[in-house]
Scaffold this motif. Structure first.
Motif, short mmCIF file in Angstrom:
data_model
loop_
_atom_site.label_atom_id
_atom_site.label_comp_id
_atom_site.label_asym_id
_atom_site.label_seq_id
_atom_site.Cartn_x
_atom_site.Cartn_y
_atom_site.Cartn_z
N LYS A 49 0.84 -1.21 0.00
CA LYS A 49 0.00 0.00 0.00
C LYS A 49 0.88 1.25 0.00
O LYS A 49 0.66 2.20 -0.77
CB LYS A 49 -0.91 -0.03 1.24
N THR A 50 1.91 1.26 0.86
CA THR A 50 2.86 2.38 0.96
C THR A 50 3.59 2.59 -0.36
O THR A 50 3.76 3.72 -0.83
CB THR A 50 3.88 2.12 2.09
N ARG A 51 4.00 1.47 -0.98
CA ARG A 51 4.73 1.57 -2.24
C ARG A 51 3.84 2.11 -3.36
O ARG A 51 4.27 2.96 -4.14
CB ARG A 51 5.30 0.19 -2.63
N PHE A 52 2.61 1.60 -3.43
CA PHE A 52 1.72 2.08 -4.49
C PHE A 52 1.45 3.57 -4.34
O PHE A 52 1.47 4.32 -5.32
CB PHE A 52 0.40 1.30 -4.52
N GLU A 53 1.21 4.02 -3.12
CA GLU A 53 0.93 5.45 -2.89
C GLU A 53 2.08 6.32 -3.38
O GLU A 53 1.88 7.35 -4.02
CB GLU A 53 0.64 5.70 -1.40
N PHE A 54 3.31 5.89 -3.08
CA PHE A 54 4.48 6.66 -3.53
C PHE A 54 4.59 6.67 -5.06
O PHE A 54 4.76 7.73 -5.68
CB PHE A 54 5.77 6.08 -2.93
N LEU A 55 4.47 5.51 -5.67
CA LEU A 55 4.65 5.41 -7.13
C LEU A 55 3.52 6.11 -7.88
O LEU A 55 3.74 6.73 -8.92
CB LEU A 55 4.72 3.93 -7.55
N ASN A 56 2.32 6.05 -7.32
CA ASN A 56 1.18 6.72 -7.93
C ASN A 56 1.33 8.24 -7.87
O ASN A 56 1.14 8.94 -8.86
CB ASN A 56 -0.11 6.26 -7.24
N LYS A 57 1.73 8.73 -6.70
CA LYS A 57 1.85 10.18 -6.51
C LYS A 57 3.02 10.77 -7.31
O LYS A 57 2.90 11.83 -7.91
CB LYS A 57 2.05 10.48 -5.01
N ASN A 58 4.16 10.08 -7.32
CA ASN A 58 5.37 10.66 -7.91
C ASN A 58 5.66 10.25 -9.34
O ASN A 58 6.35 10.95 -10.06
CB ASN A 58 6.57 10.32 -7.03
N TYR A 59 5.13 9.09 -9.74
CA TYR A 59 5.41 8.60 -11.10
C TYR A 59 4.14 8.26 -11.88
O TYR A 59 4.22 7.63 -12.93
CB TYR A 59 6.35 7.39 -11.04
N LYS A 60 2.99 8.65 -11.33
CA LYS A 60 1.70 8.45 -12.01
C LYS A 60 1.48 6.98 -12.39
O LYS A 60 0.87 6.67 -13.43
CB LYS A 60 1.60 9.34 -13.28
N VAL A 61 1.99 6.07 -11.57
CA VAL A 61 1.78 4.64 -11.81
C VAL A 61 0.33 4.30 -11.46
O VAL A 61 -0.12 4.59 -10.35
CB VAL A 61 2.76 3.79 -10.97
N SER A 62 -0.39 3.72 -12.41
CA SER A 62 -1.81 3.39 -12.17
C SER A 62 -1.92 2.11 -11.35
O SER A 62 -1.00 1.30 -11.31
CB SER A 62 -2.53 3.21 -13.50
N LYS A 63 -3.08 1.96 -10.72
CA LYS A 63 -3.31 0.76 -9.90
C LYS A 63 -3.24 -0.50 -10.76
O LYS A 63 -2.66 -1.51 -10.37
CB LYS A 63 -4.68 0.86 -9.22
#
Length: 310
Positions: A49-63
């Protein structure tokens, strides 16, 4: 017959490894744990969960991308329970070494009875060049594979301990470890030194990588942002970062650039580069983590090579 599992450092090398036709299944570790917040319990729900939040916020990685690329491969690793030999393929740089520590921490908990070995590329000839796995010939890779390092239980415990320190809220403990330890892992101490230099320096508030970007802009006078990016990528020592990571750094320093075509620093940019101005307060972000530590809660003293807590 012993059964084998290979865990690789990324998709490019997985393709190369497949072409070598070694026995065993291959899992790709698709993460960049050298950036953003990390938690000790690798693979736990809160970890992902922590990793997805970071990647989504900073690199626009989708779920959907995260589930498809990272979580599916992780679940595949979880399902490989029978292999009694696990071979890790990682490189000398910070990017790879932090991922390697996380994988070893996971294996310590979840694959206690497997024989774990490591193939790690870096210094492969008489030159000063450090080599990534993809830069090596098939013959050289097979030679490294035949001479891979079998990790003892102590080695795995040590890697797990370093991972716990990386995920702690105080990088000074890592600094003390580097000072007092003979590392069993050939490239780990240099990679961790590079990690500590990612905290902002006392002199101008920029870290080593950010200073290198400004220095390259001033000394090389690149014609464009793309040329600047390539020059920084080619001269990054133990970091091993990719273009997306450097692009993000360049964007954060954008106010210090007067132009990107050609690349020119502003007067303020030149003052920051020569330590006549400090850019700490403009860059400070209270949400930015390196491992378990807040980046802007610490300063790096480049004169003494020590970390200071603010």
């Amino acid at each position: 017959m012993k059964s084998l599992l290979h865990i690789t450092n990324g998709d490019n090398f997985t393709s190369k490894l497949q072409s070598l036709h070694l026995k065993g299944d291959i899992i790709t570790w698709r993460e960049m744990l050298c950036e953003g917040k990390t938690l000790c319990a690798v693979g736990s729900e809160s970890f992902w969960k922590t990793r997805f939040e970071f990647l989504n916020k900073n690199y626009k990685v989708s779920k959907s991308w995260f589930v498809e690329k990272t979580l599916k491969e992780y679940r595949s690793l979880c399902n490989h329970k029978q292999q009694d030999q696990i071979v890790l393929w990682f490189e000398y740089d910070l990017f790879c070494q932090i991922n390697m520590l996380a994988v070893l921490s996971w294996l310590k908990t979840h694959r206690r009875h497997a024989e774990i070995s490591l193939v790690c590329s870096g210094k492969e000839d008489e030159s000063d060049k450090l080599y990534g796995l993809n830069e090596l010939s098939d013959e050289k890779l097979l030679d490294l594979y035949d001479n891979r390092t079998i990790l003892s239980q102590d080695d795995i415990e040590f890697a797990d301990y370093v991972w716990q320190l990386y995920c702690s809220d105080n990088p000074i403990r890592l600094e003390n470890l580097i000072a007092h330890n003979n590392f069993q892992f050939q490239y780990l101490s240099e990679a961790l030194r590079a990690h500590l230099k990612r905290f902002p320096t006392i002199k101008n508030g920029l870290n080593e990588m950010e200073n290198r970007i400004l220095d390259t802009a001033a000394s090389q006078k690149p014609e464009s942002r793309a040329v600047l990016l390539n020059q920084v990528l080619a001269n990054q020592g133990y970091y091993g970062f990719g273009d997306t990571q450097y692009n993000r750094m360049i964007s954060s320093l954008k106010p210090l650039f007067g132009s990107f075509n050609p690349v020119k620093l502003t007067r303020k940019g030149k003052e920051v580069l020569t330590n006549k101005a400090n850019y700490y307060s403009q860059l400070r972000d209270n949400q930015l983590y390196l491992g378990g530590s807040l980046k802007y809660n610490f300063l790096y003293n480049s004169t003494t090579d020590r970390i200071l807590k603010l």
